[in-house]
Enzyme design. Structure first.
Site, PDB file in Angstrom:
ATOM      1  N   GLU A   1       0.682  -1.513   0.016  1.00  0.00           N
ATOM      2  CA  GLU A   1      -0.181   0.091  -0.028  1.00  0.00           C
ATOM      3  C   GLU A   1       0.458   1.145   0.179  1.00  0.00           C
ATOM      4  OE1 GLU A   1      -3.026  -0.438   2.833  1.00  0.00           O
ATOM      5  OE2 GLU A   1      -4.443  -2.429   2.066  1.00  0.00           O
TER       6      GLU A   1
ATOM      7  N   GLU B   1      -4.377  -8.823  -0.797  1.00  0.00           N
ATOM      8  CA  GLU B   1      -4.935  -8.751   0.548  1.00  0.00           C
ATOM      9  C   GLU B   1      -6.347  -8.565   0.345  1.00  0.00           C
ATOM     10  OE1 GLU B   1      -2.343  -5.981   3.446  1.00  0.00           O
ATOM     11  OE2 GLU B   1      -4.013  -5.664   3.513  1.00  0.00           O
TER      12      GLU B   1
ATOM     13  N   CYS C   1      -9.961  -8.598   3.505  1.00  0.00           N
ATOM     14  CA  CYS C   1     -10.258  -8.984   4.686  1.00  0.00           C
ATOM     15  C   CYS C   1     -11.523  -7.814   5.181  1.00  0.00           C
ATOM     16  CB  CYS C   1      -9.450  -8.377   5.951  1.00  0.00           C
ATOM     17  SG  CYS C   1      -8.389  -6.879   6.705  1.00  0.00           S
TER      18      CYS C   1
ATOM     19  N   ASN D   1     -13.792 -10.976  -9.738  1.00  0.00           N
ATOM     20  CA  ASN D   1     -12.288 -10.766 -10.319  1.00  0.00           C
ATOM     21  C   ASN D   1     -11.641 -11.556 -11.114  1.00  0.00           C
ATOM     22  OD1 ASN D   1     -11.865  -8.592  -8.469  1.00  0.00           O
ATOM     23  ND2 ASN D   1     -11.211  -9.375  -6.819  1.00  0.00           N
TER      24      ASN D   1
END
Ligand SMILES: *[C@@H]1O[C@H](CO)[C@@H](O)[C@H](O)[C@H]1NC(C)=O
Ligand SMILES: *[C@@H]1O[C@H](CO)[C@@H](O)[C@H](O)[C@H]1NC(C)=O
Ligand SMILES: *[C@@H]1O[C@H](CO)[C@@H](O)[C@H](O)[C@H]1NC(C)=O
Length: 525
Positions: free
Chosen positions: A259, A365, A367, A395
């Protein structure tokens, strides 16, 4: 001998002969209506049998449902003619092929490792077998923070003891690596039948390389690409790969920064992060990291750019991969799911795939429970499982090659996390009771990770639902020739479906209300 005992003995002999262990059902525990987890401890855990395909002419289904099924296996007959069932009809076409699949997995953060190690060793084994073995969901990808992430017990880098250590004389791996994460990795590998691919990613760097002079918090590197600060940062990343190779651990890929952009907007003051603009990252690749990697023993390690949310994708990819000098070092784009609900996949994933078809896109990533007002750990929450599987389906249908979850395991609070950025995880460890809970997210992920091995390709699946379709779907062809279709029904009604594979006939079945199913079949022996 009693008949029952005789059967028991016969069963054991057969088991011994085939080497198979019978699957063990989920032991449910409820944390509210429909909020069901499966409980595992030192002596018990739900398991699956290795996938064995029935003969040609039959199909295999695994079902997970709100009603309580968890990867439940069943078989059916494929009929040569269309039956009387009406409903949704799909056509599976393996001749139309899209992207290659890399795989699925989670992250071995310090937090995950410390939670796993707080269990008794027998319970630890159940946990790692749940993720990596044929009894479980057979993950093949593992994300690996380079030094601390926020999911650590403390902020640290691998070179905090000296200042301005441009020669990296004080570089050393942390106890978190050598005592926790590396020993666990060896056990993951031992449990896994599939080769594991590791993806490394740094959050922060030594304070002396940063404008803030601190390892914690949001800052950026001193200097500019091509100078000694950026050069040292590139050599630090390569040194990390060197140190791990001493443990015989090689990485499949490295993302140059977790990030690089998003933490700028996060309200967490001490969140460990280096800010990069796409232009700075491009120049860092051209002047420092690209040449350094290419000249090292790690020249086969794939370099991943972005490693941040979808909204940044078009700009970021165009600046970095749109530049030929930078693009020659880059293999893939890492993406995080956090803004997916408000950023459509067409103008981002699809558009970037069309521009750069040889660069893979990988979700690195995701969550649940990350918004400030969210319940962090929400034991048994079905919707969080649905959010995972529907995001994965979308996706995969837009050229993404795989999906990596965040922490493999968290505690009852959703940590540890030294900046208190707690979230949810597919496995929650309750070390006081020496047990852990496998949440719906775990099983939703399993519908992909277990059945779509690396090297599968997505193939065409057409249907007669043109306008609004209550099911989401995706289809694959595995390297062993097996056909796979995943169907997700987030409706309150059962839906009857048929799947036509011209080579074998019609699969006709019912997708239960609020469920996810994986269908598998083969067409030659
Ligand atoms: C472990 O789980 C099994 C199955 O639920 C249960 O029978 C057993 O009592 C548990 N063991 C402990 C120590 O709690
Ligand atoms: C690494 O592999 C080599 C060769 O197989 C072996 O001799 C060595 O002991 C291994 N080292 C570690 C730390 O596992
Ligand atoms: C690529 O980036 C480098 C370094 O910033 C720059 O000098 C060069 O002009 C760029 N090339 C293209 C084609 O944009």
């Amino acid at each position: 001998m009693q008949t029952r005992e005789a059967f028991g003995v016969l069963f054991l002999i057969l088991q011994g002969m085939t080497g198979a262990r019978a699957s063990q059902p989920c032991i449910p525990k409820f944390f509210g209506k429909n909020a069901m987890v499966c409980v595992c401890n030192a002596t018990y855990c739900d398991t699956l049998d290795p996938v064995s395909l029935p003969d040609v002419g039959n199909y295999l289904t695994y079902t997970t449902s709100l009603a309580g099924q968890r990867l439940e296996r069943s078989e059916g007959k494929i009929s040569p003619k269309r039956g009387v069932l009406s409903g949704l009809s799909y056509t599976y076409n393996p001749d139309v092929q899209y992207q290659r699949i890399k795989g699925f997995g989670g992250a071995n953060t310090d937090a995950a490792a410390v939670n796993i190690m707080k269990l008794s060793s027998a319970a630890q084994n159940h946990l790692l077998r749940s993720y990596f073995s044929e009894e479980g969901i057979e993950y093949n990808l593992l994300r690996w923070p380079i030094a601390c992430s926020d999911f650590s017990m403390r902020p640290y880098s691998y070179d905090d003891r000296c200042r301005d250590d441009f020669e990296l004389k004080c570089f050393s791996l942390a106890p978190e690596d050598t005592k926790l994460r590396i020993p666990l990795l060896y056990r993951f590998m031992a449990a896994s039948k599939r080769p594991l691919s590791l993806i490394a990613s740094p959050w922060t760097s030594p304070g002396w390389l940063r404008v803030s002079n601190k390892v914690q918090g949001k800052s950026w590197l001193k200097g500019k690409p091509g100078d000694r600060y950026f050069d040292t940062w590139a050599r630090y990343l390569i040194r990390f790969l060197d140190e791990y190779s001493k443990y015989n651990i090689t990485f499949w890929a490295i993302s140059s920064q977790n990030e690089p952009f998003t933490p700028t907007f996060m309200p967490i003051k001490d969140f460990p992060s280096n800010y990069f603009s796409p232009q700075t990252q491009r120049d860092f690749f051209i002047k420092d990291l690209g040449p350094a990697l290419a000249a090292s023993f790690h020249r086969n390690v794939h370099l991943i750019t972005l490693d941040d949310t979808r909204v940044l994708l078009p700009t970021w990819a165009n600046v970095v991969i749109g530049n030929h000098s930078a693009a020659k070092f880059v293999s893939g784009i890492g993406i995080h799911w956090y803004v997916d609900p408000v950023v459509p996949p067409g103008p981002t994933l699809e558009a970037i795939h069309r521009l750069y078809p040889n660069v893979f896109m990988l979700y690195t990533e995701s969550c649940n429970g990350f918004l400030p007002w969210d319940v962090k750990v929400d034991l048994g929450n079905w919707k969080r499982g649905v959010a995972y599987s529907r995001n994965i389906l979308t996706n995969l249908n837009h050229f993404v090659s795989g999906w990596i979850d965040w922490n493999l395991a968290l505690d009852m609070e959703g940590g540890p996390n030294w900046v208190e950025n707690f979230v949810d995880s597919p496995i929650i460890v309750n070390h006081l009771k020496d047990e852990f809970y496998k949440q719906p997210m775990f099983y939703h992920l399993g519908h992909f990770s277990k059945f779509i091995p690396e090297g599968s390709v997505r193939v065409a699946l057409s249907s007669n639902c043109f306008i609004s379709c209550q099911l989401k779907s995706a289809a694959f062809l595995r390297p062993d020739g097996v056909a796979v279709v995943v169907l997700s029904n987030d409706w309150s009604l059962d839906v009857t479906i048929s799947i036509l594979d011209n080579r074998v006939g019609y699969i006709e079945d019912r997708v239960p209300a609020y469920s996810i199913q994986t269908y598998l079949w083969r067409w030659h022996p």
